[in-house]
Design a protein around this motif. Structure first.
Motif, PDB file in Angstrom:
ATOM      1  N   LYS A 144      -2.672   7.631  -9.041  1.00  0.00           N
ATOM      2  CA  LYS A 144      -4.031   8.003  -8.646  1.00  0.00           C
ATOM      3  C   LYS A 144      -4.204   9.512  -8.787  1.00  0.00           C
ATOM      4  CE  LYS A 144      -5.240   8.240  -4.295  1.00  0.00           C
ATOM      5  NZ  LYS A 144      -5.579   7.870  -2.904  1.00  0.00           N
ATOM      6  N   THR A 145      -5.380   9.923  -9.292  1.00  0.00           N
ATOM      7  CA  THR A 145      -5.681  11.352  -9.362  1.00  0.00           C
ATOM      8  C   THR A 145      -6.243  11.814  -8.027  1.00  0.00           C
ATOM      9  OG1 THR A 145      -7.914  10.949 -10.210  1.00  0.00           O
ATOM     10  CG2 THR A 145      -6.155  11.228 -11.836  1.00  0.00           C
ATOM     11  N   THR A 146      -6.038  13.092  -7.718  1.00  0.00           N
ATOM     12  CA  THR A 146      -6.516  13.642  -6.456  1.00  0.00           C
ATOM     13  C   THR A 146      -6.837  15.117  -6.626  1.00  0.00           C
ATOM     14  OG1 THR A 146      -5.993  13.872  -4.103  1.00  0.00           O
ATOM     15  CG2 THR A 146      -4.204  14.248  -5.654  1.00  0.00           C
ATOM     16  N   ASN A 147      -7.460  15.703  -5.620  1.00  0.00           N
ATOM     17  CA  ASN A 147      -7.794  17.128  -5.620  1.00  0.00           C
ATOM     18  C   ASN A 147      -8.598  17.514  -6.863  1.00  0.00           C
ATOM     19  OD1 ASN A 147      -7.802  19.665  -4.416  1.00  0.00           O
ATOM     20  ND2 ASN A 147      -5.932  20.320  -5.454  1.00  0.00           N
ATOM     21  N   MET A 148      -9.688  16.781  -7.077  1.00  0.00           N
ATOM     22  CA  MET A 148     -10.587  17.051  -8.218  1.00  0.00           C
ATOM     23  C   MET A 148      -9.868  16.882  -9.556  1.00  0.00           C
ATOM     24  SD  MET A 148     -13.532  17.812  -6.778  1.00  0.00           S
ATOM     25  CE  MET A 148     -14.449  18.631  -8.083  1.00  0.00           C
ATOM     26  N   GLY A 149      -8.889  16.006  -9.610  1.00  0.00           N
ATOM     27  CA  GLY A 149      -8.183  15.742 -10.848  1.00  0.00           C
ATOM     28  C   GLY A 149      -7.104  16.738 -11.199  1.00  0.00           C
ATOM     29  N   THR A 150      -6.810  17.678 -10.293  1.00  0.00           N
ATOM     30  CA  THR A 150      -5.785  18.685 -10.582  1.00  0.00           C
ATOM     31  C   THR A 150      -4.385  18.212 -10.215  1.00  0.00           C
ATOM     32  OG1 THR A 150      -6.071  19.705  -8.405  1.00  0.00           O
ATOM     33  CG2 THR A 150      -7.446  20.553 -10.208  1.00  0.00           C
ATOM     34  N   MET A 151      -4.271  17.048  -9.584  1.00  0.00           N
ATOM     35  CA  MET A 151      -2.970  16.511  -9.195  1.00  0.00           C
ATOM     36  C   MET A 151      -2.963  15.002  -9.382  1.00  0.00           C
ATOM     37  SD  MET A 151      -2.074  18.605  -5.687  1.00  0.00           S
ATOM     38  CE  MET A 151      -2.041  20.403  -5.653  1.00  0.00           C
ATOM     39  N   TYR A 152      -1.755  14.478  -9.504  1.00  0.00           N
ATOM     40  CA  TYR A 152      -1.547  13.046  -9.565  1.00  0.00           C
ATOM     41  C   TYR A 152      -0.763  12.612  -8.323  1.00  0.00           C
ATOM     42  CZ  TYR A 152      -2.919  12.857 -14.502  1.00  0.00           C
ATOM     43  OH  TYR A 152      -3.627  12.917 -15.672  1.00  0.00           O
ATOM     44  N   GLU A 153      -1.050  11.410  -7.864  1.00  0.00           N
ATOM     45  CA  GLU A 153      -0.281  10.800  -6.787  1.00  0.00           C
ATOM     46  C   GLU A 153       0.403   9.554  -7.342  1.00  0.00           C
ATOM     47  OE1 GLU A 153      -2.946  10.060  -3.573  1.00  0.00           O
ATOM     48  OE2 GLU A 153      -2.873  12.124  -2.860  1.00  0.00           O
ATOM     49  N   LEU A 154       1.723   9.527  -7.249  1.00  0.00           N
ATOM     50  CA  LEU A 154       2.511   8.415  -7.761  1.00  0.00           C
ATOM     51  C   LEU A 154       2.995   7.568  -6.591  1.00  0.00           C
ATOM     52  CD1 LEU A 154       4.751  10.478 -10.234  1.00  0.00           C
ATOM     53  CD2 LEU A 154       2.460   9.568 -10.623  1.00  0.00           C
ATOM     54  N   PHE A 155       2.792   6.282  -6.679  1.00  0.00           N
ATOM     55  CA  PHE A 155       3.172   5.368  -5.603  1.00  0.00           C
ATOM     56  C   PHE A 155       4.262   4.425  -6.119  1.00  0.00           C
ATOM     57  CE2 PHE A 155      -1.019   6.852  -4.639  1.00  0.00           C
ATOM     58  CZ  PHE A 155      -1.042   7.005  -3.262  1.00  0.00           C
ATOM     59  N   TYR A 156       5.466   4.580  -5.571  1.00  0.00           N
ATOM     60  CA  TYR A 156       6.625   3.799  -5.968  1.00  0.00           C
ATOM     61  C   TYR A 156       7.052   2.862  -4.844  1.00  0.00           C
ATOM     62  CZ  TYR A 156       7.517   7.129  -9.827  1.00  0.00           C
ATOM     63  OH  TYR A 156       7.430   7.912 -10.953  1.00  0.00           O
ATOM     64  N   CYS A 157       7.703   1.790  -5.248  1.00  0.00           N
ATOM     65  CA  CYS A 157       8.464   0.953  -4.312  1.00  0.00           C
ATOM     66  C   CYS A 157       9.927   1.094  -4.716  1.00  0.00           C
ATOM     67  CB  CYS A 157       8.023  -0.501  -4.385  1.00  0.00           C
ATOM     68  SG  CYS A 157       8.979  -1.602  -3.313  1.00  0.00           S
ATOM     69  N   VAL A 158      10.752   1.610  -3.812  1.00  0.00           N
ATOM     70  CA  VAL A 158      12.154   1.855  -4.132  1.00  0.00           C
ATOM     71  C   VAL A 158      13.031   1.184  -3.081  1.00  0.00           C
ATOM     72  CG1 VAL A 158      11.595   4.058  -5.220  1.00  0.00           C
ATOM     73  CG2 VAL A 158      12.295   4.017  -2.822  1.00  0.00           C
ATOM     74  N   LYS A 159      14.266   0.929  -3.475  1.00  0.00           N
ATOM     75  CA  LYS A 159      15.267   0.414  -2.541  1.00  0.00           C
ATOM     76  C   LYS A 159      16.482   1.322  -2.607  1.00  0.00           C
ATOM     77  CE  LYS A 159      17.694  -3.734  -1.013  1.00  0.00           C
ATOM     78  NZ  LYS A 159      17.931  -5.179  -1.253  1.00  0.00           N
ATOM     79  N   LEU A 160      16.776   1.981  -1.489  1.00  0.00           N
ATOM     80  CA  LEU A 160      17.868   2.946  -1.446  1.00  0.00           C
ATOM     81  C   LEU A 160      19.224   2.250  -1.541  1.00  0.00           C
ATOM     82  CD1 LEU A 160      16.565   5.217   1.452  1.00  0.00           C
ATOM     83  CD2 LEU A 160      16.355   5.635  -1.006  1.00  0.00           C
ATOM     84  N   LYS A 161      20.191   2.971  -2.089  1.00  0.00           N
ATOM     85  CA  LYS A 161      21.559   2.466  -2.096  1.00  0.00           C
ATOM     86  C   LYS A 161      22.207   2.618  -0.723  1.00  0.00           C
ATOM     87  CE  LYS A 161      22.541   3.301  -6.995  1.00  0.00           C
ATOM     88  NZ  LYS A 161      23.375   4.040  -7.983  1.00  0.00           N
ATOM     89  N   LYS A 162      21.953   3.767  -0.065  1.00  0.00           N
ATOM     90  CA  LYS A 162      22.508   4.036   1.253  1.00  0.00           C
ATOM     91  C   LYS A 162      21.419   4.660   2.129  1.00  0.00           C
ATOM     92  CE  LYS A 162      27.176   4.929  -0.501  1.00  0.00           C
ATOM     93  NZ  LYS A 162      28.277   5.929  -0.590  1.00  0.00           N
ATOM     94  N   PRO A 163      21.343   4.294   3.413  1.00  0.00           N
ATOM     95  CA  PRO A 163      20.287   4.850   4.271  1.00  0.00           C
ATOM     96  C   PRO A 163      20.461   6.323   4.598  1.00  0.00           C
ATOM     97  CG  PRO A 163      21.797   3.493   5.547  1.00  0.00           C
ATOM     98  CD  PRO A 163      22.184   3.302   4.112  1.00  0.00           C
ATOM     99  N   ASP A 164      21.689   6.853   4.489  1.00  0.00           N
ATOM    100  CA  ASP A 164      21.919   8.247   4.864  1.00  0.00           C
ATOM    101  C   ASP A 164      21.727   9.222   3.704  1.00  0.00           C
ATOM    102  OD1 ASP A 164      24.053   7.377   3.405  1.00  0.00           O
ATOM    103  OD2 ASP A 164      25.610   8.104   4.788  1.00  0.00           O
ATOM    104  N   THR A 165      21.122   8.761   2.612  1.00  0.00           N
ATOM    105  CA  THR A 165      20.881   9.646   1.460  1.00  0.00           C
ATOM    106  C   THR A 165      19.411  10.016   1.308  1.00  0.00           C
ATOM    107  OG1 THR A 165      20.674   7.727  -0.018  1.00  0.00           O
ATOM    108  CG2 THR A 165      22.872   8.719   0.229  1.00  0.00           C
TER     109      THR A 165
END
Length: 222
Positions: A172-193
């Motif tokens: 999604k674009t934001t801030n009058m098109g001067t920035m992008y917002e990336l939305f990921y779904c991730v699964k961590l290998k370890k919770p402490d990282t």
């Protein structure tokens, strides 16, 4: 053998008083169990405490009257559909209270006590043992980047190091098109990282905002 304290649809002051007292005590026990077994709303606990008493009165009133029973069933249906959806836990406690109230209303006080003690003990033990709950490593990742940064593949090495998988859901674009917002779904290998992962991402996106949180699954609503 378990017998009802009511005989031939007749009620005495003593039997009704015993049923009222039993229903109220069982309702308070169920409400206390609800409060002890997790987060709770005060008003809901109060309703749980009095629900067996109310249900038992309804059962005594409609005892043997088919027409009144159908009308009461319709009223319960209207209450369900006019209320906000609840979690599976709240719906379960509602049925728990109703079952106790039904038993008391039919005059089976010992059965109601046995039901409350057995089901209450099972719920308490399973809740304390965290039965059915697992710590998920799946996260929602929100990265803000400047418009001149090509995000295709720029984070791949970090994803390979810190995650089991990473999926770009949308941009999604934001801030009058001067920035992008990336939305990921991730699964961590370890919770402490998590911190090391975020630090690595900050070096790539120019220290712009990054949000890493628990995956936004919907509540178990019934």
């Amino acid at each position: 053998m378990i017998n009802s304290i009511f005989h031939a649809t007749t009620f005495t002051i003593a039997s009704v008083a015993a049923a009222m007292a039993t229903a109220l005590v069982l309702g308070i026990l169920i409400a206390l169990l609800y409060k002890l077994s997790g987060a709770h709303a005060g008003s809901f606990a109060v309703i749980l405490a009095v629900m067996p008493l109310l249900v038992s009165f309804v059962i005594m009133i409609v005892n043997g009257n088919l027409g009144t029973s159908v009308a009461v069933l319709g009223a319960f249906g209207l209450v369900r559909f006019r209320s906000m959806p609840g979690t599976a836990r709240e719906i379960g406690f509602i049925f728990f209270s109703m079952a106790a109230g039904l038993s008391v209303g039919m005059g089976f006080l010992s059965l109601a006590v046995l039901l409350t003690l057995a089901a209450g003990a099972a719920i308490f033990i399973l809740e304390k043992a965290h039965f059915g709950t697992t710590v998920s490593l799946e996260r929602d990742l929100h990265i803000t980047i400047p418009e001149d940064l090509d995000y295709n593949g720029i984070f791949d090495d970090l994803f390979q190091t810190y995650t089991q998988y990473a999926r770009l859901d949308y941009v999604k674009t934001t801030n009058m098109g001067t920035m992008y917002e990336l939305f990921y779904c991730v699964k961590l290998k370890k919770p402490d990282t998590e911190k090391a992962f975020i630090d690595g991402l900050r070096c790539r996106n120019g220290n712009l905002p990054i949000i890493l949180g628990l995956a936004s699954h919907k509540k178990n609503e019934l």
